[in-house]
Design an enzyme around this catalytic site. Structure first.
Site, PDB file in Angstrom:
ATOM      1  N   GLY A 248      22.930   6.415  53.610  1.00  7.23           N
ATOM      2  CA  GLY A 248      23.519   6.494  52.274  1.00  7.23           C
ATOM      3  C   GLY A 248      23.479   5.153  51.571  1.00  7.23           C
ATOM      4  O   GLY A 248      24.499   4.443  51.507  1.00  7.23           O
ATOM      5  N   TYR A 249      22.304   4.800  51.040  1.00  5.93           N
ATOM      6  CA  TYR A 249      22.144   3.527  50.344  1.00  5.93           C
ATOM      7  C   TYR A 249      21.890   3.750  48.850  1.00  5.93           C
ATOM      8  O   TYR A 249      22.726   3.456  48.017  1.00  5.93           O
ATOM      9  CB  TYR A 249      20.965   2.744  50.942  1.00  5.93           C
ATOM     10  N   SER A 250      20.701   4.266  48.510  1.00  9.28           N
ATOM     11  CA  SER A 250      20.275   4.354  47.111  1.00  9.28           C
ATOM     12  C   SER A 250      21.177   5.283  46.302  1.00  9.28           C
ATOM     13  O   SER A 250      21.712   6.271  46.826  1.00  9.28           O
ATOM     14  CB  SER A 250      18.836   4.857  47.028  1.00  9.28           C
TER      15      SER A 250
ATOM     16  N   SER B 122      16.984  10.921  53.011  1.00  6.69           N
ATOM     17  CA  SER B 122      16.178  11.687  53.965  1.00  6.69           C
ATOM     18  C   SER B 122      17.067  12.322  55.028  1.00  6.69           C
ATOM     19  O   SER B 122      17.997  11.689  55.534  1.00  6.69           O
ATOM     20  CB  SER B 122      15.148  10.771  54.643  1.00  6.69           C
TER      21      SER B 122
ATOM     22  N   GLU C 210      14.012  -2.030  59.771  1.00  6.53           N
ATOM     23  CA  GLU C 210      13.327  -0.820  59.348  1.00  6.53           C
ATOM     24  C   GLU C 210      11.819  -0.953  59.450  1.00  6.53           C
ATOM     25  O   GLU C 210      11.111   0.043  59.520  1.00  6.53           O
ATOM     26  CB  GLU C 210      13.723  -0.489  57.907  1.00  6.53           C
TER      27      GLU C 210
ATOM     28  N   SER D 201      10.963  -1.206  45.648  1.00  7.08           N
ATOM     29  CA  SER D 201       9.720  -1.243  44.870  1.00  7.08           C
ATOM     30  C   SER D 201       8.950  -2.539  45.120  1.00  7.08           C
ATOM     31  O   SER D 201       9.497  -3.537  45.615  1.00  7.08           O
ATOM     32  CB  SER D 201      10.029  -1.111  43.377  1.00  7.08           C
TER      33      SER D 201
ATOM     34  N   GLU E 179       8.003  -4.694  43.017  1.00  9.09           N
ATOM     35  CA  GLU E 179       8.579  -5.798  42.252  1.00  9.09           C
ATOM     36  C   GLU E 179       9.740  -6.440  43.010  1.00  9.09           C
ATOM     37  O   GLU E 179       9.869  -7.677  43.050  1.00  9.09           O
ATOM     38  CB  GLU E 179       9.059  -5.287  40.883  1.00  9.09           C
TER      39      GLU E 179
END
Length: 387
Positions: A121-123, A157, A241, A366, A368
């Site tokens: 549960g991050y993003s 996920s 990761e 991303s 960037e």
């Protein structure tokens, strides 16, 4: 630099190969599932190389190179995709580094046995690559015995399969950016408090989910690393990761490249100089990725290594998807089956590859963001000004 495996590694390879051959005979179902996770756990193949200073937890001892060997043999056997990856390869090392003895004793044995599955549960809708902008809150309740969690997580996920979720939430009211965050272990079985919504992708599948927390509870003893230290714990997890698991990923990439190359040979597209050059470049860059992954294994003190790896494989995989469409030509625009309004459209393997790889340079941080991390944390360049 010598990337060869030693005699002990090759003996371990024979052992791994024999076990996989016995448990995955030809024609056996190769779909992921809880039964397969438990079978791996019973065989001692879950949690290879976990540090043993805190206990064995039922896992098998293995050196870093032996972990690489197992990853390679697992991929070559075309074994099922792992449902326990997040618990085994991300949460477990994080608990061993930042958790207390009680947390390790509670959660690691269940992960090693393949009995409990995890999601991350991050993003959030407004905090994807910029994770420090997250707004999910966790407030002390029940006299300090629990935390009440409210907020939304996205691109989660396996949330529809998971028993637990490790959640990064804001525990200090009014805090900004990476300050005031905490790392909590949250049970998913909370009807009415946690809702999982699958996200339909353009491939027609739903590999990710949105997770809504509405007064969900986490026990205070399931706070990892201390209140307000969540950013440090979360960054330590993200550094893990992209370790041995990236080598498994690269074996899958090699199989995809062989599929594209085989198609190019069959259709005659490989005779075109531009296509032939792109195929050779993809092969060469894949070898570089492998050598870089082997070189950086165990380099936990290199803040730029994970970001370099992500930049390498994200761009490479996206270019492979584009190359697959170039090799197919006009046939790439047509599905393999007849269209029916009452069922999802069909795609072949290379069409799915192309569509999914459009996200490779975005998810997981991303390009960037990865370049900013390399510039600021690895090279020591001035930070990008914020408004």
């Amino acid at each position: 630099m010598d990337f060869a495996f030693g005699p002990e590694d090759e003996a371990f390879r024979r052992q791994a190969r024999a076990w996989l051959a016995e448990h995955l005979p030809d024609g056996a179902a190769r779909t992921p599932g809880r039964a397969w996770e438990r079978e791996l756990g019973t065989g001692g193949w879950t949690g290879l190389g976990w540090p043993r200073a805190r206990g064995t937890y039922g896992n098998r001892a293995a050196t870093v190179t032996e972990q690489v060997v197992w990853a390679e043999e697992y991929a070559r056997a075309q074994a099922p995709a792992r449902l326990g990856h997040l618990g085994e390869n991300l949460l477990a090392p994080t608990l061993l580094a930042h958790g207390d003895d009680a947390q390790c004793a509670r959660f690691l044995p269940a992960i090693a046995r393949g009995e409990e599955l995890w999601c991350q549960g991050y993003s959030e809708p407004g905090a994807g690559s910029d994770l420090a902008a997250l707004r999910t809150t966790a407030v002390r309740a029940d006299g300090g015995r629990t935390y009440r969690i409210d907020g939304r997580k996205i691109w989660t996920s396996l949330a529809h399969e998971a028993d637990w979720c490790f959640v990064l939430a804001r525990t200090t009211a009014g805090s900004l950016r990476h300050h005031g965050l905490s790392f909590l272990l949250v049970p998913m079985d909370q009807p009415g408090r946690i809702e999982v919504r699958p996200i339909r992708q353009m491939t027609g599948t739903a590999d990710f989910n949105e997770v809504l927390f509405d007064g969900a509870q986490a026990r205070a003893e399931h706070l990892v690393g201390g209140e307000g230290n969540g950013w440090r714990v979360a960054m330590g997890l993200l550094a893990r990761e992209r370790g041995v698991s990236t080598l498994v990923q690269q074996i899958g990439f090699a199989a995809e490249l062989m599929r594209v190359t085989g198609l190019a040979l069959r259709t005659g597209a490989a005779a075109e100089p531009v296509v032939r050059d792109r195929l050779v470049r993809q092969w060469a860059q894949l070898q570089i990725m492998r050598w870089n992954a082997l070189r950086t294994l165990g380099a936990t003190d290199d803040p730029g290594a994970p970001s370099v790896a992500k930049l390498l494989w994200g761009g490479w995989h996206r270019r492979l998807g584009e190359l697959a469409m170039q090799v197919q030509g006009a046939a790439a625009t047509v599905g393999p089956g007849d269209w029916h309004a009452d069922r999802p459209y069909e795609l072949d393997a290379l069409q799915r590859l192309f569509l999914f790889t459009r996200a490779d340079t975005i998810y997981g941080g991303s390009d960037e963001i990865q370049r900013n991390i390399i510039a600021e944390r690895a090279l020591g360049l001035p930070k990008e000004p914020r408004p």
